[in-house]
Write a protein that holds these residues in place. Structure first.
Motif, PDB file in Angstrom:
ATOM      1  N   GLY A 554     -29.280  24.286  -8.702  1.00 25.70           N
ATOM      2  CA  GLY A 554     -28.414  23.346  -9.393  1.00 25.70           C
ATOM      3  C   GLY A 554     -29.130  22.137  -9.937  1.00 25.70           C
ATOM      4  O   GLY A 554     -28.639  21.482 -10.862  1.00 25.70           O
ATOM      5  N   GLU A 555     -30.302  21.812  -9.391  1.00 21.92           N
ATOM      6  CA  GLU A 555     -31.091  20.673  -9.864  1.00 21.92           C
ATOM      7  C   GLU A 555     -32.179  21.107 -10.837  1.00 21.92           C
ATOM      8  O   GLU A 555     -33.054  20.324 -11.173  1.00 21.92           O
ATOM      9  CB  GLU A 555     -31.733  19.949  -8.671  1.00 21.92           C
ATOM     10  N   TYR A 556     -32.125  22.356 -11.266  1.00 22.49           N
ATOM     11  CA  TYR A 556     -33.126  22.941 -12.169  1.00 22.49           C
ATOM     12  C   TYR A 556     -34.529  22.938 -11.548  1.00 22.49           C
ATOM     13  O   TYR A 556     -35.540  22.835 -12.244  1.00 22.49           O
ATOM     14  CB  TYR A 556     -33.136  22.239 -13.530  1.00 22.49           C
ATOM     15  N   THR A 557     -34.556  23.046 -10.241  1.00 26.37           N
ATOM     16  CA  THR A 557     -35.828  23.290  -9.557  1.00 26.37           C
ATOM     17  C   THR A 557     -36.111  24.781  -9.616  1.00 26.37           C
ATOM     18  O   THR A 557     -35.250  25.591  -9.264  1.00 26.37           O
ATOM     19  CB  THR A 557     -35.763  22.822  -8.099  1.00 26.37           C
ATOM     20  N   PRO A 558     -37.304  25.189 -10.067  1.00 29.60           N
ATOM     21  CA  PRO A 558     -37.586  26.622 -10.223  1.00 29.60           C
ATOM     22  C   PRO A 558     -38.025  27.267  -8.909  1.00 29.60           C
ATOM     23  O   PRO A 558     -38.618  26.615  -8.050  1.00 29.60           O
ATOM     24  CB  PRO A 558     -38.722  26.644 -11.242  1.00 29.60           C
ATOM     25  N   HIS A 559     -37.718  28.549  -8.778  1.00 31.35           N
ATOM     26  CA  HIS A 559     -38.124  29.342  -7.619  1.00 31.35           C
ATOM     27  C   HIS A 559     -38.645  30.683  -8.135  1.00 31.35           C
ATOM     28  O   HIS A 559     -37.896  31.449  -8.744  1.00 31.35           O
ATOM     29  CB  HIS A 559     -36.944  29.557  -6.670  1.00 31.35           C
ATOM     30  N   ILE A 560     -39.916  30.953  -7.888  1.00 31.63           N
ATOM     31  CA  ILE A 560     -40.532  32.197  -8.349  1.00 31.63           C
ATOM     32  C   ILE A 560     -40.042  33.345  -7.470  1.00 31.63           C
ATOM     33  O   ILE A 560     -40.172  33.300  -6.245  1.00 31.63           O
ATOM     34  CB  ILE A 560     -42.062  32.109  -8.298  1.00 31.63           C
ATOM     35  N   SER A 561     -39.487  34.378  -8.095  1.00 31.84           N
ATOM     36  CA  SER A 561     -38.950  35.509  -7.344  1.00 31.84           C
ATOM     37  C   SER A 561     -39.791  36.761  -7.570  1.00 31.84           C
ATOM     38  O   SER A 561     -40.725  36.772  -8.377  1.00 31.84           O
ATOM     39  CB  SER A 561     -37.503  35.780  -7.770  1.00 31.84           C
ATOM     40  N   ASP A 562     -39.437  37.812  -6.852  1.00 27.39           N
ATOM     41  CA  ASP A 562     -40.060  39.142  -6.967  1.00 27.39           C
ATOM     42  C   ASP A 562     -41.526  39.147  -6.561  1.00 27.39           C
ATOM     43  O   ASP A 562     -42.257  40.079  -6.910  1.00 27.39           O
ATOM     44  CB  ASP A 562     -39.924  39.697  -8.391  1.00 27.39           C
ATOM     45  N   PHE A 563     -41.958  38.146  -5.809  1.00 26.02           N
ATOM     46  CA  PHE A 563     -43.336  38.152  -5.346  1.00 26.02           C
ATOM     47  C   PHE A 563     -43.538  39.285  -4.337  1.00 26.02           C
ATOM     48  O   PHE A 563     -42.837  39.379  -3.338  1.00 26.02           O
ATOM     49  CB  PHE A 563     -43.685  36.810  -4.705  1.00 26.02           C
ATOM     50  N   GLY A 564     -44.512  40.158  -4.607  1.00 24.57           N
ATOM     51  CA  GLY A 564     -44.839  41.267  -3.718  1.00 24.57           C
ATOM     52  C   GLY A 564     -43.842  42.407  -3.740  1.00 24.57           C
ATOM     53  O   GLY A 564     -43.973  43.353  -2.958  1.00 24.57           O
ATOM     54  N   LEU A 565     -42.849  42.355  -4.639  1.00 24.24           N
ATOM     55  CA  LEU A 565     -41.774  43.349  -4.604  1.00 24.24           C
ATOM     56  C   LEU A 565     -42.272  44.745  -4.941  1.00 24.24           C
ATOM     57  O   LEU A 565     -41.907  45.718  -4.269  1.00 24.24           O
ATOM     58  CB  LEU A 565     -40.655  42.930  -5.561  1.00 24.24           C
ATOM     59  N   ASN A 566     -43.077  44.871  -5.962  1.00 21.42           N
ATOM     60  CA  ASN A 566     -43.526  46.218  -6.349  1.00 21.42           C
ATOM     61  C   ASN A 566     -44.335  46.884  -5.254  1.00 21.42           C
ATOM     62  O   ASN A 566     -44.295  48.098  -5.081  1.00 21.42           O
ATOM     63  CB  ASN A 566     -44.345  46.151  -7.640  1.00 21.42           C
ATOM     64  N   ARG A 567     -45.073  46.069  -4.503  1.00 23.03           N
ATOM     65  CA  ARG A 567     -45.833  46.630  -3.382  1.00 23.03           C
ATOM     66  C   ARG A 567     -44.886  47.235  -2.357  1.00 23.03           C
ATOM     67  O   ARG A 567     -45.091  48.345  -1.878  1.00 23.03           O
ATOM     68  CB  ARG A 567     -46.682  45.515  -2.764  1.00 23.03           C
ATOM     69  N   LEU A 568     -43.802  46.526  -2.040  1.00 18.01           N
ATOM     70  CA  LEU A 568     -42.840  47.029  -1.060  1.00 18.01           C
ATOM     71  C   LEU A 568     -42.104  48.254  -1.588  1.00 18.01           C
ATOM     72  O   LEU A 568     -41.873  49.214  -0.851  1.00 18.01           O
ATOM     73  CB  LEU A 568     -41.841  45.925  -0.703  1.00 18.01           C
ATOM     74  N   VAL A 569     -41.703  48.213  -2.854  1.00 18.02           N
ATOM     75  CA  VAL A 569     -41.003  49.357  -3.446  1.00 18.02           C
ATOM     76  C   VAL A 569     -41.905  50.586  -3.446  1.00 18.02           C
ATOM     77  O   VAL A 569     -41.462  51.707  -3.177  1.00 18.02           O
ATOM     78  CB  VAL A 569     -40.538  49.020  -4.873  1.00 18.02           C
ATOM     79  N   THR A 570     -43.176  50.370  -3.736  1.00 13.43           N
ATOM     80  CA  THR A 570     -44.112  51.495  -3.766  1.00 13.43           C
ATOM     81  C   THR A 570     -44.260  52.125  -2.388  1.00 13.43           C
ATOM     82  O   THR A 570     -44.322  53.352  -2.252  1.00 13.43           O
ATOM     83  CB  THR A 570     -45.481  51.018  -4.271  1.00 13.43           C
ATOM     84  N   ILE A 571     -44.290  51.298  -1.353  1.00 18.48           N
ATOM     85  CA  ILE A 571     -44.439  51.830  -0.003  1.00 18.48           C
ATOM     86  C   ILE A 571     -43.248  52.702   0.379  1.00 18.48           C
ATOM     87  O   ILE A 571     -43.398  53.710   1.083  1.00 18.48           O
ATOM     88  CB  ILE A 571     -44.614  50.673   1.000  1.00 18.48           C
ATOM     89  N   THR A 572     -42.047  52.326  -0.093  1.00 22.65           N
ATOM     90  CA  THR A 572     -40.870  53.124   0.251  1.00 22.65           C
ATOM     91  C   THR A 572     -40.916  54.515  -0.349  1.00 22.65           C
ATOM     92  O   THR A 572     -40.180  55.404   0.077  1.00 22.65           O
ATOM     93  CB  THR A 572     -39.584  52.430  -0.215  1.00 22.65           C
ATOM     94  N   GLY A 573     -41.753  54.712  -1.373  1.00 19.52           N
ATOM     95  CA  GLY A 573     -41.826  56.020  -2.012  1.00 19.52           C
ATOM     96  C   GLY A 573     -40.788  56.224  -3.084  1.00 19.52           C
ATOM     97  O   GLY A 573     -40.657  57.325  -3.630  1.00 19.52           O
ATOM     98  N   ASN A 574     -40.019  55.181  -3.431  1.00 21.17           N
ATOM     99  CA  ASN A 574     -39.006  55.301  -4.472  1.00 21.17           C
ATOM    100  C   ASN A 574     -39.624  55.099  -5.837  1.00 21.17           C
ATOM    101  O   ASN A 574     -40.702  54.536  -5.978  1.00 21.17           O
ATOM    102  CB  ASN A 574     -37.892  54.273  -4.256  1.00 21.17           C
TER     103      ASN A 574
END
Length: 728
Positions: A554-574
């Motif tokens: 709400g204060e327009y403070t940014p938050h970087i998302s999806d950090f490390g996500l592809n690594r986790l998705v890859t491990i799941t085998g999906n």
């Protein structure tokens, strides 16, 4: 006699018409015709429209005009005859174009000297003569031009010394003299006077002597200070450390000697900046200086102090003791490995990985779904560095800190709203019983009963634990994870105000982003990325920086998302989307790196660095720097990276390093052509005239970040420190 008055009348009439034609051509037109007369070869007929019978030179090709108060006719303000392969010289008559602002004659075969009479064109602010065959000394008279900001004389044959009266060019912002024949020493006492200089290139000349220490006074410099391919000698002055942190040095191919000072911006340079100087040593080069003490040996390498009257027999006894100790340690380690192996074999046999077979319901509101669980509902907290990564069992919700506690069945019973879905799973907003909203990403099933399911769980848990330990106010915090055969969940903080992509487009109820909010956003993103790169427990690469992955509160403070996500998705085998691997620095495990694919349907992210598009390329932190630079350009201009470029609208994959986003080309061309700043900025904050200096500084940061040479891009820490100086 009767015909004489008639003949005389006709003669007078013809003379009058001829005189009228000559007089009708403006003084500016006459000066331009002098340039046409100085051209001996025009293979492309680029000056064919320059006709003395046409009284209006403003319609001639390459000529631009503007109305000037006090004159009944438009005056010439721009002349651009570039890359036409014309041969000739630059006539002094061009100096009579009093309102000429921009003269661009680059990429031709012009010879002779740069006429000093050009200094009479008092409105001139940009002079581009690079890529010709001009000779003679540096045209010092041009420093008398009160408005000259851009002077590019590179790729010519100018010679002589760089004059001391260059200090009179105090208004210059860009001085490019590379690839000439300048010789002698670089003068001292010049550079403190040129405090507005933002770009300086003296490379590929015959300059010798030492580097002037007063280069350190160039406080406005950005991009690269290029002194490479000369004959410079002596030590690198420590005063260069006073240069802005965004400045990249290029001192290659010189004769510099001594240890590289580790002060200020000098300590931020990569090894590329100092290559091919045989006498240089010290960090970041892998060359130890002769007067530098060798690295201290480790504890195991420190020899025992000599003791008088120690017999050879006692020495052998000490060696035997060391060998026995090593053997004991190895034996204990082997026993530990065997016990861990037996434990996991028993666990697999008793509990199994195939207990649950529940079906999920990706619906909107209401119970999230009947996620299947195996065993207890309690959270296993793993706060603290002393606990092992991957603690917790299959079928348990594992939290990252003790302050985040709730039961798994509480999560499953909570109301859920679908925020989005894609190749990396469905994301829900879930309000748990305590009233706290969280974001839950459902990665789906797979990876449990498959071959290697147990190993995949261990890898998943270890990676999730590592990601969860990254804690920064500008990085979305991973709070907990859950793994079972049928469900893999990631629970993170919910950020309430959408993302930067929708904010820039004014969608989802976002008001127009003010300059102060844009500055807050880009500073926060820089802080978060710098933390991932240098300050977190490990050195990471995000790999997928783009506006949709920058969430806003709400204060327009940014938050970087999806950090490390592809690594986790890859491990799941999906199956994941076609974007390249977004994961950690090589210090993390790479056992499950996804293979890059290519094909007619692949649409790589337009925010990727050019080198990231090369098959099998290894992610680097400079990928993130390039993506950040593109986001910064989009935030400044309001334009997306590809700007509806036909090269990407077809959906075909581009050829790696040859790909440069259209936005980068457009911004670079705008600065090269000295285009008005108002034509490049997002019109939504054009009225905020007080931010002009900050905008220009941010453009230079963006251009440095999107340098085609990854080695020349600054580190994110450098970028972040430089941005922090703006708006303070």
């Amino acid at each position: 006699m009767t015909n004489l008055p008639c003949s005389l009348f006709l003669l007078l009439l013809l003379n009058s018409l001829s005189l009228h034609t000559t007089i009708a051509l403006t003084p500016d037109g006459l000066a331009l015709l002098a340039f046409k007369s100085a051209v001996s070869n025009d293979p492309q007929s680029s000056l064919a429209t320059w006709d003395e019978t046409n009284s209006d030179p403003c319609h001639w090709s390459g000529v631009s005009c503007a109305n000037v108060t006090g004159f009944p006719y438009p005056r010439v303000v721009g002349l651009a005859v570039a890359q036409k392969n014309i041969t000739g010289y630059i006539p002094s008559e061009l100096g009579s174009l009093l309102f000429l602002r921009r003269l661009n004659l680059h990429g031709n075969n012009l010879n002779g000297t740069v006429p000093s009479d050009l200094a009479n064109a008092s409105s001139l602010h940009s002079l581009f003569l690079y890529g010709n065959s001009l000779t003679g000394p540096f045209p010092s008279a041009l420093c008398n031009l009160p408005r000259l900001q851009n002077l590019d004389l590179s790729f010519n044959s100018l010679s002589g010394m760089i004059p001391l009266n260059l200090r009179n060019c105090q208004q210059l912002q860009r001085l490019l003299l590379s690839n000439n024949k300048f010789s002698g020493q670089i003068p001292s006492g010049v550079w403190p006077e040129m405090n507005g200089l933002v770009q300086l290139d003296l490379s590929s000349n015959q300059l010798n002597g030492s580097i002037p220490p007063d280069f350190g006074h160039l406080n406005s410099l950005g991009g690269t200070l290029n002194l490479s391919h000369n004959h410079l000698s002596g030590e690198i002055p420590a005063e260069l450390g006073r240069l802005p942190l965004t400045v990249s040095l290029d001192l290659r191919f010189n004769n510099l000697t001594g240890e590289i000072p580790q002060v200020g911006s000098l300590s931020n340079q990569g090894p590329t900046a100092f290559l091919n100087n045989p006498g240089l040593c010290g960090f970041p080069l892998q060359i130890i200086c002769q007067n530098q003490a060798p690295p201290a040996p480790s504890i195991n390498q420190i020899p025992a102090p000599p003791v008088e009257s120690v017999s050879e027999k006692k020495g052998l006894r000490a060696n035997l003791i060391i060998l026995i100790s090593i053997a004991d340690a190895a034996g204990v380690a082997l026993i530990g490995i065997i016990m861990v192996y037996i434990y996991w074999k028993i666990k697999d046999r008793d509990n199994g990985w195939c207990v649950c077979a529940g079906q999920g319901n990706p619906g909107g509101r209401g119970g999230m779904c009947a996620w299947c669980v195996n065993g207890g509902m309690s959270i296993e907290s793993t706060d603290g560095e002393e606990e092992e990564e991957g603690e917790g069992k299959e079928g348990e919700l594992v939290a990252m800190d003790k302050g985040f506690s709730f039961e798994l069945d509480e999560l499953l019973r909570s109301s859920a709203y679908v925020l989005g879905k894609g190749g990396k799973g469905i994301v829900y907003k879930v309000v748990i019983g305590s009233g706290i909203p969280v974001a839950v990403r459902r990665l789906g099933g797979g990876g449990g009963c498959n071959t290697g399911g147990e190993q995949r769980y261990k890898e998943f848990a270890a990676e999730a634990q590592a990601i969860g330990r990254v804690r920064h106010p500008n990085v979305v915090r991973l709070r907990a994870y859950y793994w079972s055969h049928d469900e893999k969940l990631l629970i993170s903080d919910f950020i309430s105000n959408g993302n930067l992509a929708t904010a820039l487009r004014g969608r989802s109820g976002h008001p127009t982003l003010s300059w102060s909010n844009r500055l807050r956003i880009i500073k926060g993103v820089a802080h978060g990325l710098a933390h991932l790169h240098d300050c977190s427990p490990r050195k990471y690469v995000h790999g997928d920086i783009k506006p949709s992955n920058i969430l806003l509160d709400g204060e327009y403070t940014p938050h970087i998302s999806d950090f490390g996500l592809n690594r986790l998705v890859t491990i799941t085998g999906n199956i994941i989307d076609t974007a390249p691997f977004m994961g950690p620095h090589p210090s993390l495990s790479t056992a499950a790196l996804p293979k890059k694919t290519s094909g007619p349907f692949e649409r790589p992210s337009p925010y990727l660095a050019p080198e990231a598009r090369v098959p099998e390329a290894r992610p680097t932190q400079k990928w993130d720097v390039y993506s950040f630079g593109l986001v910064l350009m989009e935030l400044l201009t309001g334009k997306p990276p590809e700007m509806a470029s036909p090269s990407t609208s077809s959906g075909l994959q581009l050829s790696g390093l040859e790909h440069v986003p259209e936005l980068v080309r457009w911004v670079k061309k705008g600065f090269e052509d000295s285009r008005p700043l108002g034509e490049m900025l997002d019109p939504t904050f054009l009225q905020e005239s007080h931010v002009k200096k900050e905008v220009i500084s941010m453009f230079h940061v963006a251009l440095a970040c999107t340098d085609g040479n990854s080695e020349q891009r600054p580190r994110m820490k450098t970028v972040s420190d430089n941005l922090d100086k703006l708006g303070s």
